[in-house]
Motif scaffolding. Structure first.
Motif, PDB file in Angstrom:
ATOM      1  N   TYR A   1       2.534  -2.882   4.201  1.00  0.00           N
ATOM      2  CA  TYR A   1       2.708  -1.206   3.678  1.00  0.00           C
ATOM      3  C   TYR A   1       4.587  -2.034   5.047  1.00  0.00           C
ATOM      4  CZ  TYR A   1       4.800   3.266   4.852  1.00  0.00           C
ATOM      5  OH  TYR A   1       5.488   4.412   4.882  1.00  0.00           O
TER       6      TYR A   1
ATOM      7  N   ASN B   1      -4.141  -5.177   3.797  1.00  0.00           N
ATOM      8  CA  ASN B   1      -2.934  -4.876   3.192  1.00  0.00           C
ATOM      9  C   ASN B   1      -1.787  -5.262   4.119  1.00  0.00           C
ATOM     10  OD1 ASN B   1      -5.162  -2.719   1.927  1.00  0.00           O
ATOM     11  ND2 ASN B   1      -5.822  -3.019   3.688  1.00  0.00           N
TER      12      ASN B   1
ATOM     13  N   GLU C   1       0.402  -1.202  -0.047  1.00  0.00           N
ATOM     14  CA  GLU C   1       0.380  -0.170  -0.414  1.00  0.00           C
ATOM     15  C   GLU C   1       0.569   1.421  -0.090  1.00  0.00           C
ATOM     16  OE1 GLU C   1      -3.000   2.214  -0.029  1.00  0.00           O
ATOM     17  OE2 GLU C   1      -3.022   0.200   0.042  1.00  0.00           O
ATOM     18  N   GLN C   2       0.318   2.150  -1.085  1.00  0.00           N
ATOM     19  CA  GLN C   2       1.496   3.564  -1.345  1.00  0.00           C
ATOM     20  C   GLN C   2       0.877   4.547  -0.404  1.00  0.00           C
ATOM     21  OE1 GLN C   2       3.841   3.813  -2.724  1.00  0.00           O
ATOM     22  NE2 GLN C   2       4.237   1.286  -3.174  1.00  0.00           N
ATOM     23  N   ASN C   3      -0.475   4.756   0.295  1.00  0.00           N
ATOM     24  CA  ASN C   3      -0.970   5.481   0.885  1.00  0.00           C
ATOM     25  C   ASN C   3      -1.906   4.856   2.068  1.00  0.00           C
ATOM     26  OD1 ASN C   3      -0.114   7.840  -0.710  1.00  0.00           O
ATOM     27  ND2 ASN C   3      -1.497   7.251  -1.974  1.00  0.00           N
ATOM     28  N   PRO C   4      -0.890   4.478   2.828  1.00  0.00           N
ATOM     29  CA  PRO C   4      -2.331   3.650   4.299  1.00  0.00           C
ATOM     30  C   PRO C   4      -2.976   4.885   5.058  1.00  0.00           C
ATOM     31  CG  PRO C   4       0.387   3.671   4.641  1.00  0.00           C
ATOM     32  CD  PRO C   4       0.807   4.956   3.400  1.00  0.00           C
TER      33      PRO C   4
END
Length: 174
Positions: free
Chosen positions: A152, A150, A37-40
């Motif tokens: 990260y 997800n 995930e780039q924008n958690p």
């Protein structure tokens, strides 16, 4: 004509049967296609690891991975931390709800049981394979958000000074 039709049906049935088994195995390898995930739904204020060693013989040693969140949405559930080829349960603290720790204890070398008796060999435990290729200063946080699992990746874990736990108090008399 009827014999050919039976052969075709039998061949199709066997093919479908074999194909269904190949799909079962393929479903388990989806972990290798995990994306980060780039924008958690959180911000990490500090992430570090700290080695420790017990001050008593056979007390062991290990590494604790600390992740502190400065901002985390309420419905995020942090589940696991992947670090140095290990999957660690992320333990929270009721008093500090934005802090999680993964505990990695170095296991002593143990012998693998090789025996003609499969029940004795069953005592061998397999380690869980880490699906991620990580550097020593990297970790992955596994969390649930919006009903979906997800991942990260933290790329800049810092290392803090080792904690040498003291031996038992020599002044303590029984």
């Amino acid at each position: 004509m009827m014999k050919n039709l039976k052969k075709i049906v039998a061949l199709l049935t066997v093919s479908l049967f074999l194909l269904s088994f190949s799909n079962c195995g393929g479903a388990k390898t989806d972990d290798s296609k995990m994306s980060f995930e780039q924008n958690p739904p959180f911000k990490i204020s500090e992430a570090y690891y700290q080695n420790w060693v017990a001050g008593v013989k056979d007390g062991g040693s290990g590494t604790n991975i600390h992740i502190n969140f400065s901002n985390i949405q309420q419905d995020v559930v942090v589940q696991n931390i992947y670090f140095r080829n290990h999957k660690l349960e992320a333990k929270g603290n009721v008093n500090e709800p934005n802090q999680f720790v993964g505990y990695l204890k170095n296991e002593a070398q143990r012998d693998v049981v090789m025996d003609s008796d499969p029940m004795k060999e069953a005592q061998n435990t397999l380690s869980k394979k880490n699906p991620f290729q990580l550097e020593d200063s990297e970790a992955v946080v596994e969390y649930w958000f919006g009903g979906k699992k997800n991942y990260y990746k933290i790329s800049d874990l810092t290392q803090k000074e080792m904690i040498p736990y003291p031996q038992a108090n020599p002044n303590q008399h029984e």
